[in-house]
Design a protein around this motif. Structure first.
Motif, PDB file in Angstrom:
ATOM      1  N   HIS A  76     -18.652 -48.653  -1.499  1.00 14.99           N
ATOM      2  CA  HIS A  76     -19.353 -48.728  -0.208  1.00 14.99           C
ATOM      3  C   HIS A  76     -19.986 -47.380   0.102  1.00 14.99           C
ATOM      4  O   HIS A  76     -19.302 -46.374   0.271  1.00 14.99           O
ATOM      5  N   ILE A  77     -21.293 -47.382   0.162  1.00 16.16           N
ATOM      6  CA  ILE A  77     -22.039 -46.151   0.453  1.00 16.16           C
ATOM      7  C   ILE A  77     -23.348 -46.585   1.098  1.00 16.16           C
ATOM      8  O   ILE A  77     -23.765 -47.737   0.971  1.00 16.16           O
ATOM      9  N   HIS A  78     -23.971 -45.673   1.835  1.00 16.70           N
ATOM     10  CA  HIS A  78     -25.261 -45.962   2.483  1.00 16.70           C
ATOM     11  C   HIS A  78     -26.283 -45.003   1.896  1.00 16.70           C
ATOM     12  O   HIS A  78     -26.277 -43.816   2.243  1.00 16.70           O
ATOM     13  N   TYR A  79     -27.184 -45.518   1.043  1.00 16.41           N
ATOM     14  CA  TYR A  79     -28.139 -44.565   0.447  1.00 16.41           C
ATOM     15  C   TYR A  79     -29.038 -43.912   1.502  1.00 16.41           C
ATOM     16  O   TYR A  79     -29.353 -42.718   1.383  1.00 16.41           O
ATOM     17  N   PRO A  80     -29.399 -44.637   2.610  1.00 15.73           N
ATOM     18  CA  PRO A  80     -30.273 -43.992   3.592  1.00 15.73           C
ATOM     19  C   PRO A  80     -29.550 -42.938   4.438  1.00 15.73           C
ATOM     20  O   PRO A  80     -30.183 -42.282   5.264  1.00 15.73           O
ATOM     21  N   GLN A  81     -28.249 -42.817   4.243  1.00 15.13           N
ATOM     22  CA  GLN A  81     -27.503 -41.801   5.004  1.00 15.13           C
ATOM     23  C   GLN A  81     -27.217 -40.557   4.173  1.00 15.13           C
ATOM     24  O   GLN A  81     -26.384 -39.729   4.539  1.00 15.13           O
ATOM     25  N   THR A  82     -27.937 -40.407   3.067  1.00 18.03           N
ATOM     26  CA  THR A  82     -27.785 -39.214   2.237  1.00 18.03           C
ATOM     27  C   THR A  82     -27.958 -37.950   3.088  1.00 18.03           C
ATOM     28  O   THR A  82     -27.228 -36.979   2.910  1.00 18.03           O
ATOM     29  N   ASP A  83     -28.894 -37.993   4.014  1.00 19.87           N
ATOM     30  CA  ASP A  83     -29.161 -36.819   4.860  1.00 19.87           C
ATOM     31  C   ASP A  83     -28.406 -36.850   6.186  1.00 19.87           C
ATOM     32  O   ASP A  83     -28.618 -35.987   7.033  1.00 19.87           O
ATOM     33  N   VAL A  84     -27.544 -37.844   6.365  1.00 26.00           N
ATOM     34  CA  VAL A  84     -26.764 -37.932   7.604  1.00 26.00           C
ATOM     35  C   VAL A  84     -25.380 -37.290   7.414  1.00 26.00           C
ATOM     36  O   VAL A  84     -24.670 -37.029   8.385  1.00 26.00           O
ATOM     37  N   ILE A  85     -25.014 -36.999   6.172  1.00 30.87           N
ATOM     38  CA  ILE A  85     -23.717 -36.364   5.906  1.00 30.87           C
ATOM     39  C   ILE A  85     -23.547 -35.149   6.815  1.00 30.87           C
ATOM     40  O   ILE A  85     -24.482 -34.365   7.004  1.00 30.87           O
ATOM     41  N   GLY A  86     -22.354 -35.010   7.375  1.00 29.77           N
ATOM     42  CA  GLY A  86     -22.057 -33.805   8.145  1.00 29.77           C
ATOM     43  C   GLY A  86     -22.686 -33.805   9.523  1.00 29.77           C
ATOM     44  O   GLY A  86     -22.967 -32.742  10.075  1.00 29.77           O
ATOM     45  N   SER A  87     -22.919 -34.976  10.106  1.00 29.16           N
ATOM     46  CA  SER A  87     -23.415 -35.045  11.487  1.00 29.16           C
ATOM     47  C   SER A  87     -22.220 -35.237  12.417  1.00 29.16           C
ATOM     48  O   SER A  87     -21.580 -36.283  12.392  1.00 29.16           O
ATOM     49  N   PRO A  88     -21.910 -34.253  13.239  1.00 28.29           N
ATOM     50  CA  PRO A  88     -20.674 -34.311  14.013  1.00 28.29           C
ATOM     51  C   PRO A  88     -20.796 -35.252  15.210  1.00 28.29           C
ATOM     52  O   PRO A  88     -21.819 -35.288  15.884  1.00 28.29           O
ATOM     53  N   ALA A  89     -19.738 -36.024  15.455  1.00 26.68           N
ATOM     54  CA  ALA A  89     -19.716 -36.935  16.606  1.00 26.68           C
ATOM     55  C   ALA A  89     -18.268 -37.195  16.978  1.00 26.68           C
ATOM     56  O   ALA A  89     -17.361 -37.007  16.165  1.00 26.68           O
ATOM     57  N   SER A  90     -18.074 -37.655  18.209  1.00 25.02           N
ATOM     58  CA  SER A  90     -16.707 -37.879  18.673  1.00 25.02           C
ATOM     59  C   SER A  90     -16.113 -39.159  18.084  1.00 25.02           C
ATOM     60  O   SER A  90     -14.910 -39.386  18.148  1.00 25.02           O
ATOM     61  N   GLY A  91     -16.961 -40.001  17.514  1.00 26.28           N
ATOM     62  CA  GLY A  91     -16.467 -41.243  16.911  1.00 26.28           C
ATOM     63  C   GLY A  91     -17.619 -42.073  16.397  1.00 26.28           C
ATOM     64  O   GLY A  91     -18.790 -41.659  16.471  1.00 26.28           O
TER      65      GLY A  91
END
Ligand code: GUN
Ligand code: ZN
Length: 433
Positions: A76-91
């Motif tokens: 399970h992986i999201h290829y369009p989230q390659t550049d979303v790695i490391g986006s901080p959020a509370s949840g």
């Protein structure tokens, strides 16, 4: 025929690791022309006979100090989230709204999708991942872009256009009827072409109408060998929202079950907050869980309960869940699974065995995807996707692995200290002729 001589890791039917210090892997085209494992085992036991039947075109490659192992399978992986790695959020929910949906809206641009798809596949291979089940975005062209890229590399890869027709911002929200038409067109265009597979991909219950989920279930019944992928029981706020939206359902998982979305080849990411009836349903329907520990730690979602999953005989395997997940590297994912596997045990108890962690990301993941004996292993007949591991990749790893007294210690050293630097080569089974 291609004969490799090196250390060799593979898995027996029962999931136990098989290891030859001086191993042999013979690869030759199968009846369909695709490179497959012809023989695997100890050099001493197999080499004389194989070399005797070797033709003039047989290549023997000696790789001293290296380990050949099955290519990793990311469930399970999201290829369009390659550049979303490391986006901080509370949840989870703020992370989706603040970073993920705005970013995914860019994939309406086919050229952009193609560029990311190319980088993504490079990154999978650099990390030793040779098969992935991945989300695209809601834009059909995003799935086309990744299929085309994977086809060019001859990879076994499964993806699908995301279905999300409500509670999603402009730019990623699709339209119920058209989304199902697009899904069917993509199935017909790509499923079963070369090594590609289609996954019907409702994002998760909160962002699909009842009609879209039912339509997805109807397609899943009509195309019984395509995959289904979604998310379930990841986060407590998400679960409360599902309860509001589907008040008649006994549980979150039941929303999918009631709409024809649980069966063999259905894969649900996370499966953290399930109850005993949910787990029994997973087992009965042969639906698989994609365990995503780096993501669950990063988004503070919770801990997959290995003990309960095993007690219920659930199918499961490991996944990066990039970009909620923090790394493409199976080593990082296996280490996070080790930490998670310790939860709920008494303080003296150990976590999961290193060979079991490794199995979850190779043969176990392949089994959970309905691809046992196809990928994720190097037993005779398997497609010859494998990695070449260099246990001397860094001074510390070289020093530590040299002191391993047995296979479990060796694998654990690689899991704890390893990352992409260990992967010297990722080899994809080619179709010859
Ligand atoms: N639930 C719905 N969409 C997503 C997603 O993109 N990532 C994760 N981790 N959970 C989800
Ligand atoms: Zn996900």
């Amino acid at each position: 025929m291609h004969i490799y001589r090196s250390a060799l890791l593979r898995f027996a039917e029962d999931g136990s690791a098989l290891y030859e210090e001086d191993g042999l892997l013979a690869v030759a085209p199968g009846a369909d022309g695709r490179e497959r494992v012809l023989a695997a085992g100890s050099w001493q036991a197999l080499s004389a006979q194989l070399l005797a039947q070797a033709g003039a075109d047989t290549v023997v490659e000696h790789l001293p100090g290296r380990i050949i192992a099955p290519g990793f399978v990311d469930m399970h992986i999201h290829y369009p989230q390659t550049d979303v790695i490391g986006s901080p959020a509370s949840g989870l929910l703020p992370w989706l709204n603040d970073y993920t949906f705005p970013h995914e809206s860019r994939f309406v641009d086919a050229q952009y999708a193609g560029e990311v798809a190319h980088f993504f596949v490079d990154e999978l291979l650099r990390n030793g991942v040779t098969t992935a089940l991945t989300f695209a975005t809601s834009h059909p062209a995003s799935a086309d872009a990744l299929f085309a890229e994977a086809q060019q590399r001859q990879m076994r890869l499964i993806t699908g256009k995301v279905l999300q027709d409500r509670h999603s911002p402009d730019g990623v929200r699709d339209e119920t009827e058209q989304s199902l038409i697009d899904t069917e067109a993509l199935i017909r265009r790509w499923h079963g072409v070369d090594r590609l597979g289609y996954a019907i991909t409702p994002r998760f219950a909160p962002t699909s109408t009842d009609a879209q989920l039912r339509g997805a279930g109807e397609l899943a019944a009509r195309y019984s060998d395509v995959w289904i992928q979604s998310h379930v029981a990841e986060n407590l706020d998400e679960i409360a929202w599902v309860r509001e939206l589907f008040p008649d359902s006994r549980s979150y998982l039941q929303v999918y079950a009631d709409r024809g979305l649980m069966r063999e080849r259905a894969v649900y990411a996370h499966c953290i907050h399930l109850d005993a009836r949910d787990r029994a349903l997973m087992h009965e329907t042969r639906t698989a869980a994609a365990v995503s520990p780096t993501s669950n730690l990063f988004l503070a979602s919770g801990f997959f309960d290995y003990a309960q999953a095993d007690a219920a005989q659930m199918l499961y395997g490991l996944a990066s869940d990039v970009g909620g997940g923090t790394s493409f590297s199976p080593f990082r994912t296996m280490l996070a699974a080790y930490f998670v596997g310790r939860e709920g045990r008494d303080k003296q108890g150990l976590s999961l065995a290193p060979s079991h962690l490794w199995w979850q990301h190779t043969a176990g993941a392949a089994q959970a995807l309905g691809l046992p004996g196809v990928v994720g292993n190097l037993q005779p007949g398997c497609e010859a996707d494998f990695v070449l591991i260099n246990p001397q990749a860094t001074p510390l790893i070289a020093r530590k692995t040299a002191q391993a007294r047995n296979l479990e210690e060796l694998l654990f050293s690689l899991i704890v200290l390893g990352d992409d630097r260990l992967i010297e080569r990722s080899q994809i089974a080619q179709k010859l002729g």
